[in-house]
Scaffold this motif. Sequence first.
Motif, PDB file in Angstrom:
ATOM      1  N   LEU A  82       0.827  -1.202   0.000  1.00  0.00           N
ATOM      2  CA  LEU A  82       0.000   0.000   0.000  1.00  0.00           C
ATOM      3  C   LEU A  82       0.869   1.263   0.000  1.00  0.00           C
ATOM      4  O   LEU A  82       0.591   2.229  -0.714  1.00  0.00           O
ATOM      5  CB  LEU A  82      -0.910  -0.011   1.227  1.00  0.00           C
ATOM      6  CG  LEU A  82      -2.034   1.033   1.271  1.00  0.00           C
ATOM      7  CD1 LEU A  82      -3.023   0.803   0.138  1.00  0.00           C
ATOM      8  CD2 LEU A  82      -2.750   0.959   2.622  1.00  0.00           C
ATOM      9  N   ALA A  83       1.937   1.247   0.778  1.00  0.00           N
ATOM     10  CA  ALA A  83       2.809   2.414   0.852  1.00  0.00           C
ATOM     11  C   ALA A  83       3.533   2.674  -0.454  1.00  0.00           C
ATOM     12  O   ALA A  83       3.798   3.834  -0.813  1.00  0.00           O
ATOM     13  CB  ALA A  83       3.818   2.220   1.979  1.00  0.00           C
ATOM     14  N   LEU A  84       3.866   1.622  -1.186  1.00  0.00           N
ATOM     15  CA  LEU A  84       4.632   1.762  -2.418  1.00  0.00           C
ATOM     16  C   LEU A  84       3.760   2.076  -3.628  1.00  0.00           C
ATOM     17  O   LEU A  84       4.243   2.609  -4.627  1.00  0.00           O
ATOM     18  CB  LEU A  84       5.425   0.476  -2.673  1.00  0.00           C
ATOM     19  CG  LEU A  84       6.447   0.499  -3.813  1.00  0.00           C
ATOM     20  CD1 LEU A  84       7.514   1.555  -3.547  1.00  0.00           C
ATOM     21  CD2 LEU A  84       7.065  -0.871  -4.001  1.00  0.00           C
ATOM     22  N   ALA A  85       2.479   1.759  -3.576  1.00  0.00           N
ATOM     23  CA  ALA A  85       1.599   1.912  -4.729  1.00  0.00           C
ATOM     24  C   ALA A  85       1.496   3.371  -5.158  1.00  0.00           C
ATOM     25  O   ALA A  85       1.322   4.258  -4.321  1.00  0.00           O
ATOM     26  CB  ALA A  85       0.209   1.375  -4.391  1.00  0.00           C
ATOM     27  N   PRO A  86       1.586   3.646  -6.462  1.00  0.00           N
ATOM     28  CA  PRO A  86       1.366   5.015  -6.932  1.00  0.00           C
ATOM     29  C   PRO A  86      -0.063   5.446  -6.609  1.00  0.00           C
ATOM     30  O   PRO A  86      -0.971   4.612  -6.511  1.00  0.00           O
ATOM     31  CB  PRO A  86       1.604   4.915  -8.439  1.00  0.00           C
ATOM     32  CG  PRO A  86       1.466   3.472  -8.771  1.00  0.00           C
ATOM     33  CD  PRO A  86       1.873   2.704  -7.557  1.00  0.00           C
TER      34      PRO A  86
END
Length: 326
Positions: A82-86
């Motif tokens: 979730l943190a990495l998703a654009p």
Amino acid sequence: MWLTWRAATQRALYGENGFYLRERPSAHFRTSVSAAASATVGTSAVLAGAVLRELAELAGPAGMIDLVDVGAGEGALATGVLALAPQELRSRLRVTCVDVAPRPPDLPEEIGWEPVVPEGVEGLVIANEWLDNVPLDVVEQTPDGPRLVMVDPSDGAERLGDAPEEADLAWLDRWWPLGPVGERAEIGRPRDEAWASVIVRLARGRAVAVDYAHRLGARPPYGSLAGYRGGAAVAPVPDGSCDITAHVALDACAAAGERVGAVTTTLTTQREALRALGVTGARPPLDLAGWDPVGYLRALSRASLEAELIDPHGLGAFGWLRQSRP
């Protein structure tokens, strides 16, 4: 009190005050998720980035897409993805962690927490080291055929019991034929059923199981039952004091998934799966150290973590089972 290994493990891990209801998994054993989470790169970990690329393959140009993390533990993998998703993809993500343990207090609010896989998943289901903790029975070959191994939960002592039921004997004949007297097997039928229950809840997309695994023709002759506590291997005593695990017959799980509707199946290793997702373990060029020493150290740390995840003699030897429904 003598119990089958399946009954004793169920109580030890998931019964009242069971191991997985009171313990944080990261305190007891190192998984691909905990290895990745221990050395973050930017806002996420390498494994989370690979899972995000797997998810992106399934995401259309619009509409909601599911990410379901089965056996989520502390929710580290889902949180990292979730943190990495654009932002454009993140705004369409519906993230659900599935675990019998209570919801961690620090989990992001947008991540759901459920005891079972939701119905009608459209996207990606990932089960990282979940199936190896689905309890199963142990059998031993005798001159009269396979007999169930019974265990005393208080100390792990064993004795032989009755013959397995017909459905389990049929599973052994197909997936783990026993040889000489004294050989053991772990009856993987409960894991087949657990995996099939995931596939039937997948309306569209892909389900991935990642686990210690073996295949027909190369099963461990005396089984793989093991215990872990405090980061070390211990005797597998099903008294609730330790994790109880056994490697997974992922090929049998794959067949179970196909019986309930999986239309494509790929069974490979973590090394090959992650390399296909861009995880190579390649070291950064040495000249980077001269003009960007901080960047070099960061890249070197990432390379080290990637190498651990794809080590063919370690985590890279894990099995990866991918199955999809249209």
